[in-house]
Design a protein around this motif. Sequence first.
Motif, PDB file in Angstrom:
ATOM      1  N   ILE A 191       0.577  -0.923   0.334  1.00  0.00           N
ATOM      2  CA  ILE A 191       0.259   0.095   0.116  1.00  0.00           C
ATOM      3  C   ILE A 191       1.063   0.818  -0.368  1.00  0.00           C
ATOM      4  N   ALA A 192       2.155   1.322   1.113  1.00  0.00           N
ATOM      5  CA  ALA A 192       2.904   2.709   0.806  1.00  0.00           C
ATOM      6  C   ALA A 192       3.467   2.047  -0.679  1.00  0.00           C
ATOM      7  N   GLU A 193       3.676   1.434  -1.114  1.00  0.00           N
ATOM      8  CA  GLU A 193       4.305   1.867  -2.455  1.00  0.00           C
ATOM      9  C   GLU A 193       3.520   2.392  -2.976  1.00  0.00           C
ATOM     10  N   THR A 194       2.559   1.979  -3.394  1.00  0.00           N
ATOM     11  CA  THR A 194       0.968   2.846  -4.235  1.00  0.00           C
ATOM     12  C   THR A 194       0.978   4.331  -3.907  1.00  0.00           C
ATOM     13  N   LEU A 195       0.861   4.665  -2.710  1.00  0.00           N
ATOM     14  CA  LEU A 195       0.747   6.056  -2.415  1.00  0.00           C
ATOM     15  C   LEU A 195       1.925   6.706  -3.041  1.00  0.00           C
ATOM     16  N   LYS A 196       2.937   5.950  -3.093  1.00  0.00           N
ATOM     17  CA  LYS A 196       4.299   6.884  -3.112  1.00  0.00           C
ATOM     18  C   LYS A 196       4.091   6.628  -4.581  1.00  0.00           C
ATOM     19  N   ARG A 197       3.516   6.285  -5.478  1.00  0.00           N
ATOM     20  CA  ARG A 197       3.961   6.216  -6.826  1.00  0.00           C
ATOM     21  C   ARG A 197       2.378   7.052  -7.832  1.00  0.00           C
ATOM     22  N   ALA A 198       1.473   6.912  -6.776  1.00  0.00           N
ATOM     23  CA  ALA A 198       0.393   7.766  -6.970  1.00  0.00           C
ATOM     24  C   ALA A 198       1.324   9.717  -6.268  1.00  0.00           C
ATOM     25  N   GLY A 199       1.923   9.362  -5.525  1.00  0.00           N
ATOM     26  CA  GLY A 199       2.055  10.994  -5.075  1.00  0.00           C
ATOM     27  C   GLY A 199       1.586  11.850  -3.476  1.00  0.00           C
ATOM     28  N   VAL A 200       1.082  10.557  -3.135  1.00  0.00           N
ATOM     29  CA  VAL A 200       0.252  10.789  -1.499  1.00  0.00           C
ATOM     30  C   VAL A 200       1.322  11.200  -0.930  1.00  0.00           C
ATOM     31  N   VAL A 201       2.321  10.318  -0.516  1.00  0.00           N
ATOM     32  CA  VAL A 201       3.159  10.436   0.393  1.00  0.00           C
ATOM     33  C   VAL A 201       4.261  10.603  -0.289  1.00  0.00           C
ATOM     34  N   ALA A 202       5.471  10.990   0.693  1.00  0.00           N
ATOM     35  CA  ALA A 202       6.708  11.486   0.318  1.00  0.00           C
ATOM     36  C   ALA A 202       7.478   9.994   0.240  1.00  0.00           C
ATOM     37  N   SER A 203       7.807   9.092   1.051  1.00  0.00           N
ATOM     38  CA  SER A 203       8.216   7.553   0.724  1.00  0.00           C
ATOM     39  C   SER A 203       7.377   6.883   0.918  1.00  0.00           C
TER      40      SER A 203
END
Length: 344
Positions: free
Chosen positions: A57-69
């Motif tokens: 999920i974290a990687e998905t959010l990172k790719r979408a620009g939601v989280v910095a890392s």
Amino acid sequence: MSRAPAVVAGGAALLTAAVVFGVYSFLRPAPGPQDFEGAGSDAVTVEISPGASAGEIAETLKRAGVVASAQSFVQAVVERSKEGSLRPGRYRLKRRMAASSALDLLLAPKSRVVRRVTVPEGLRTSEVLTTLSAGSGIPLADFTKAVAEPSGLRLPAYADGKVEGFLFPATYEVEPGATARDLLKNMIARFGAAARHVGLGKVTPERGLTPLEVVTVASIIQAEGGQDSEFPKIARVIYNRLQRGAKLEMDSTVNYALRRHTLKVSQQDTKVASPYNTYARAGLPPGPIANPGESALMAALRPAKGDWYWFVTTDPRHRITKFTDKETEFLKYREELNRNLGAN
């Protein structure tokens, strides 16, 4: 000679500073993962796949620009012990969010973009399948195939492998990755819950009535229309006719045989060759003619008390139904219905 001590002292000072800096660097906490600040801006929809781990999920959010890392989000999840609280689905988030803020939205029901499909009471199976396909985006052929192979749908034993009558009308959420079979199983499970709630199988209104016959009666009640408050009276009319060994003569069953919906049933229509034609055959049809809701099931189990033998929905637009035990009044009500139909 006089400058030597100064050089040594200067070297000692540099060495001391280096030692102090090294000690500070060793004692200072290691920098945390890169993270944004605040609630972010610019809306974005992110889809979380079924079975995804916190790291995925974290990687998905990172790719979408939601989280910095990805690390910042995983850290927020672990610190708050939310590893088991993340659900699949589509979520409205924002770009450049603090990881903790992104987690807040993933845990908030209002952020979840849920696809829902509503199945009204009284639809026939073919109509239910069309409604499910349109609302879920799943091909109609998938639903047709699932109905044709019902062994895995967990139908009640008394359903005889047929889904008509057991696709409970309600609003259903369509989870990501859901199949036609999944949705049909959910509907049948909801029927089971409603059946247990009304006591189907434990209480029969008339001696010798099986659970399938109760559902069949409920489907006729539902298909005949009217208001929920009148369902127990419609049930009583059905049972009064059954007790006399008379034909039910329900227009709804003829319409089912002819695969249509109309209030204008002709004498020729009532001669259709079908086991569902209750003008031609005595007793109940061989199975349900629609998928009833809980009110109709309850009415089939708990009919009103009365001598009514006929009923007519004289004003379909306002759902006004009149009941009588006198044939002369019944004929008058039929005339009233025809006048109202002619005015529409």
